[in-house]
Design a protein around this motif. Structure first.
Motif, short mmCIF file in Angstrom:
data_model
loop_
_atom_site.label_atom_id
_atom_site.label_comp_id
_atom_site.label_asym_id
_atom_site.label_seq_id
_atom_site.Cartn_x
_atom_site.Cartn_y
_atom_site.Cartn_z
N ARG A 1 0.88 -1.17 0.00
CA ARG A 1 0.00 0.00 0.00
C ARG A 1 0.91 1.21 0.00
O ARG A 1 1.45 1.61 1.03
CB ARG A 1 -0.91 0.02 1.23
N GLN B 1 0.63 6.77 -0.11
CA GLN B 1 1.27 7.97 0.40
C GLN B 1 2.41 8.45 -0.49
O GLN B 1 2.91 9.57 -0.33
CB GLN B 1 1.78 7.74 1.83
N HIS B 2 2.84 7.62 -1.45
CA HIS B 2 3.92 7.99 -2.35
C HIS B 2 3.43 8.38 -3.74
O HIS B 2 4.25 8.60 -4.65
CB HIS B 2 4.92 6.84 -2.47
N LYS C 1 2.13 11.19 -4.78
CA LYS C 1 2.64 12.53 -5.14
C LYS C 1 4.09 12.47 -5.58
O LYS C 1 4.47 13.09 -6.59
CB LYS C 1 2.49 13.48 -3.95
N TYR D 1 -7.24 5.37 -5.13
CA TYR D 1 -6.04 5.85 -5.82
C TYR D 1 -6.37 6.95 -6.82
O TYR D 1 -5.53 7.82 -7.08
CB TYR D 1 -5.30 4.69 -6.48
N ALA E 1 -6.22 10.02 -4.83
CA ALA E 1 -4.83 10.40 -4.53
C ALA E 1 -4.17 11.04 -5.74
O ALA E 1 -3.43 12.03 -5.61
CB ALA E 1 -4.06 9.18 -4.07
N ASP F 1 -2.12 18.61 -0.50
CA ASP F 1 -1.38 17.72 0.38
C ASP F 1 -2.05 16.36 0.44
O ASP F 1 -3.26 16.22 0.20
CB ASP F 1 -1.31 18.31 1.80
N PHE F 2 -1.26 15.35 0.78
CA PHE F 2 -1.81 14.01 0.86
C PHE F 2 -2.86 13.92 1.96
O PHE F 2 -2.65 14.39 3.07
CB PHE F 2 -0.69 13.00 1.13
N ASP F 3 -3.97 13.31 1.63
CA ASP F 3 -5.08 13.14 2.57
C ASP F 3 -4.90 11.81 3.30
O ASP F 3 -5.08 10.74 2.72
CB ASP F 3 -6.40 13.15 1.78
N MET F 4 -4.56 11.88 4.58
CA MET F 4 -4.29 10.67 5.35
C MET F 4 -5.52 9.76 5.47
O MET F 4 -5.39 8.57 5.73
CB MET F 4 -3.78 11.03 6.73
N MET G 1 -5.61 6.40 3.61
CA MET G 1 -5.03 5.19 4.19
C MET G 1 -6.13 4.34 4.82
O MET G 1 -6.16 3.11 4.67
CB MET G 1 -3.98 5.55 5.24
N GLU H 1 4.69 -0.36 2.78
CA GLU H 1 4.91 0.50 1.62
C GLU H 1 5.97 -0.08 0.69
O GLU H 1 6.44 0.59 -0.22
CB GLU H 1 5.30 1.91 2.06
#
Length: 441
Positions: free
Chosen positions: A260, A263-264, A266, A295, A298, A307-310, A313, A326
């Protein structure tokens, strides 16, 4: 900066349709006999595969066909003959791994786009340039690369498409080149028949060598107990004991967590990766829909500079998994990659329970085809291609119009109220999931 393609798995026509409905740009499926997922694949039927390609193109989407087996001599004889109907379907590319098969296809169909499979283990920019010179149009990079290595490959190879895996099951072998399944079950994973042997639960049995040098269980009267050895017993094969060693971690000694790497996204967009790929050609339409939807969000956030939206996850926690890692995008101790406690998929957050068959606006109800049991007062999620909605179920009505407290399970059809605040005009691709009791919204 171009938006990367979101590539989803499709082991069936239904999975393909859900992938596209929930945001995928393209799907990939396997060629009968010559891909690495020959089991549990609706597209073993060549006519269904052709129909799927046509439908994808009619909807402005792409369809890639995997022909990534590592063949022995017996599969070469009829390979080009079996490729002819596949090429005639006009897929957007063929995913291939074996140099010999690539040579044969390039000679017969020089204009056919070919993507290099992850099975070929492209781990450096020189390898990418090699395949580019042979006319391949996209390279699927090895799963074992870090973000820094991926970035360097892009810098050295700016004019070829690069694809990376972003989500799904991981093999313990180097980009999937595994001998374990073939050794234990005589089903060769490199010929498309992997039995996921690394996922099984094993038990260790004390053993020793007998006078003939054979490894036997210690209760055998011929055993010499001077040297301690262990035999593995898989729970589904109690009579099939295998010599092995076990360390302090437990019995799931070969089991990887699932990838998963949302988070990467971006970082991969900034690097200039052309395609982000989700693994899972044997997965359900629910899995395909959930991963594509999440995805896609994302990617859209990355392209918009947000910004990444946590919370994304947590969206993926709703899927059954073996725990998440990851992968190799950042370097971690080996324990971060392995799941030594549990081998089966866990789904302790949410469970898919039904498909929406009809939206009855006159009665403000949804007609649900039940897949798994759910009850009144359960916390549910209505999932649609245009957005999701959490709600607490207040009422269930069976097909006779009677109010009931339970939707028993597969085979039943029930009605539930349309959730407050939900926007749903039609039933296409809408689903219901249940939050499991120990989880709060």
């Amino acid at each position: 900066m171009n938006s990367p393609e979101l590539l989803s798995p499709a082991g069936s026509l239904k999975a393909m349709r859900y992938a596209f409905a929930y945001g995928a740009d393209a799907v990939y499926a396997g060629q009968p006999r010559y891909s690495l997922r020959v089991r549990n694949n609706e597209f073993n039927d060549i006519d269904k595969l052709a129909s799927a390609v046509d439908e994808a193109h009619a909807n402005g989407k792409q369809f890639f066909i995997a022909s990534n087996v590592s063949p022995h001599n017996d599969k070469l004889k009829y390979y080009l003959r079996d490729m002819e109907p596949v090429v005639a379907m006009k897929p957007d590319a063929i995913i291939m791994a074996d140099p010999g098969l690539i040579m044969m296809v390039r000679e017969r169909w020089p204009d056919l786009p070919i993507h290099l499979s992850v099975q070929s283990n492209a781990v450096n920019w020189a390898t990418v340039k090699f395949w580019q010179k042979l006319g391949l149009t996209r390279i699927i990079l090895s799963r074992e690369l870090s973000l820094e290595e991926v970035k360097e490959i892009r810098e050295q190879c700016p004019d070829i498409e690069l694809e990376v895996f972003i989500h799904g099951a991981l093999c313990i072998a180097y980009s999937g080149r595994c001998l374990l399944s073939g050794y234990i079950t005589h089903r060769d994973s490199n010929q498309g028949a992997c039995t996921n042997t690394c996922r099984w639960k094993y038990q260790a049995h004390e053993a020793a060598e007998d006078a003939n040098g054979d490894v036997v269980a210690l209760h055998d009267p011929n055993a010499d107990s001077r040297e301690q050895i262990f035999l593995l017993q898989e729970e589904g094969r109690p009579a099939d004991l295998m010599p092995a060693f076990e360390d302090e971690h437990g019995t799931y000694i070969m089991n990887s967590k699932d990838l998963r790497a949302i988070q990467h996204v971006k970082s991969l967009v900034d690097i200039g990766i052309n395609c982000l790929k989700i693994e899972g050609r044997t997965k359900s339409p629910y899995y395909v829909a959930r991963t594509a939807q999440t995805y896609r969000r994302a990617i859209n956030d990355a392209m918009a500079g947000r910004d990444f939206d946590m919370s994304l996850m947590n969206e993926l926690e709703k899927l059954a998994s073996r725990g998440y890692t990851e992968g190799f995008y950042r370097r971690h101790p080996p324990a971060e990659f392995q799941n030594y406690e549990k081998g089966v998929s866990r789904g302790d957050y949410q469970q898919f329970v039904g498909e929406v068959l009809e939206v009855d606006n006159a009665h403000q109800e949804l007609v649900i085809s039940v897949n798994n049991r759910f009850e009144q007062d359960d916390k549910l999620e209505l999932m649609t291609p245009t957005g999701n909605c959490d709600f607490t179920l207040q009422q269930i009505t069976n097909k006779r119009g009677e109010q009931v407290s339970v939707a028993p399970g597969s085979g039943h059809v029930v009605r539930i109220p349309i959730p407050d605040g939900a926007t749903i005009d039609h039933c296409d691709y809408a689903m219901i999931a249940r939050y499991l009791p120990q989880t709060s919204l």
